[in-house]
Scaffold this motif. Sequence first.
Motif, PDB file in Angstrom:
ATOM      1  N   PRO A  56      36.577  -1.116  45.949  1.00  0.00           N
ATOM      2  CA  PRO A  56      37.915  -1.623  45.608  1.00  0.00           C
ATOM      3  C   PRO A  56      38.871  -1.685  46.787  1.00  0.00           C
ATOM      4  CG  PRO A  56      37.612   0.617  44.785  1.00  0.00           C
ATOM      5  CD  PRO A  56      36.273   0.147  45.235  1.00  0.00           C
TER       6      PRO A  56
ATOM      7  N   ARG B 145      34.516  -5.376  43.283  1.00  0.00           N
ATOM      8  CA  ARG B 145      35.745  -4.678  42.897  1.00  0.00           C
ATOM      9  C   ARG B 145      35.484  -3.293  42.318  1.00  0.00           C
ATOM     10  NH1 ARG B 145      40.612  -6.748  43.015  1.00  0.00           N
ATOM     11  NH2 ARG B 145      39.819  -8.883  43.154  1.00  0.00           N
TER      12      ARG B 145
ATOM     13  N   ARG C 204      37.886  -4.813  48.653  1.00  0.00           N
ATOM     14  CA  ARG C 204      38.173  -6.003  47.855  1.00  0.00           C
ATOM     15  C   ARG C 204      39.664  -6.282  47.790  1.00  0.00           C
ATOM     16  NH1 ARG C 204      35.134 -10.409  46.590  1.00  0.00           N
ATOM     17  NH2 ARG C 204      36.309 -11.611  45.061  1.00  0.00           N
TER      18      ARG C 204
END
Length: 332
Positions: free
Chosen positions: A136, A132, A139
């Motif tokens: 990001p 993350r 994810r």
Amino acid sequence: MPPKRTANGDAKKAESKSPPRIGQTGRLILELLTTSEEYTDKYAGLTALVFSEDAKASVEAEDFPVQVLVYDPKDEPALVKAMEAVDTCLLIPPARKDKAKITATLLKAAKKAKSVTNLVFLSSAGCDYAERDKQPRLREFIDLEKLAMESKSDPNTGDTGHSPCIIRELLLYTKQAQGEGKLPIPIDEDHKFSPVALGDVAQVAAHVITSVGPQGLADEVRGQMMVLTGPMLVAGPELAQAASQALGTPMEFQSITVQQAKKILASDQGEEVDDAEKEYLLEYYSLVREGKTAYVSNTAFQAIFGSRGQEMPDFFKAYQSEFKPKKRRVAH
């Protein structure tokens, strides 16, 4: 246009089940459903969701037998009404910064409609390996998958999402980084991955959303997590070799830095790419550099179509207009 495939052993349709009414299809899948004899008689209706009036005009100009809806997050009644008209929804998060918000809005409309039994979500392979804080954008697909699956366990949404399927794909992203006789990618020559042709992804998605079983989708796809990659692991030099073979012109792999990749994406070659998608592409190749994409997963494709899928030379032939080196204009 994706290559023509023939599915092996289609599941027998339950007599009580009618062909699905499909909504929110992507452009390539829409073309496949409306032009391939393999699929034209396997659905009762099509709805396409677009994000601008220009996109709507473009779809309507193709004269597809489809109802086109322009996405308006402020017009919830229209979204709910569109969902009420379908029983099968193919959710493809748009390549935009607000993809999570759009996906949540569409799922909320589906829950209110309570008619979308079959929910198929197109995700990204490798999202489960993404971290993350480092990747990001990748994810984020885990969060979106969770949103898509929530309705199955919510008794207040009726049969919404009762018959789900998630398709994760690992595509080849080099179109935005096309150079003169080069394939500039931010990975080293020893980094390997197994990209799948977009046409093969469209074929699997079309097969899934037109399948019919006693509880919605056909039993062999219902509840499945399908991870789609290409048929073999390749490194940058092998990609260039396949491109040279297919295009009939020398192509050379060029290992570039992340900063160089950012410059390419910031140039005219990346002008049509959303900023969030640019971030996603860079994160995608960071997974390749970390060795987290060094696997092959095309069992689902082989089970459905009885083949390995599109090989790299065939891929470059199919999309040769996007990869052939561009000649520089000479001023006179």
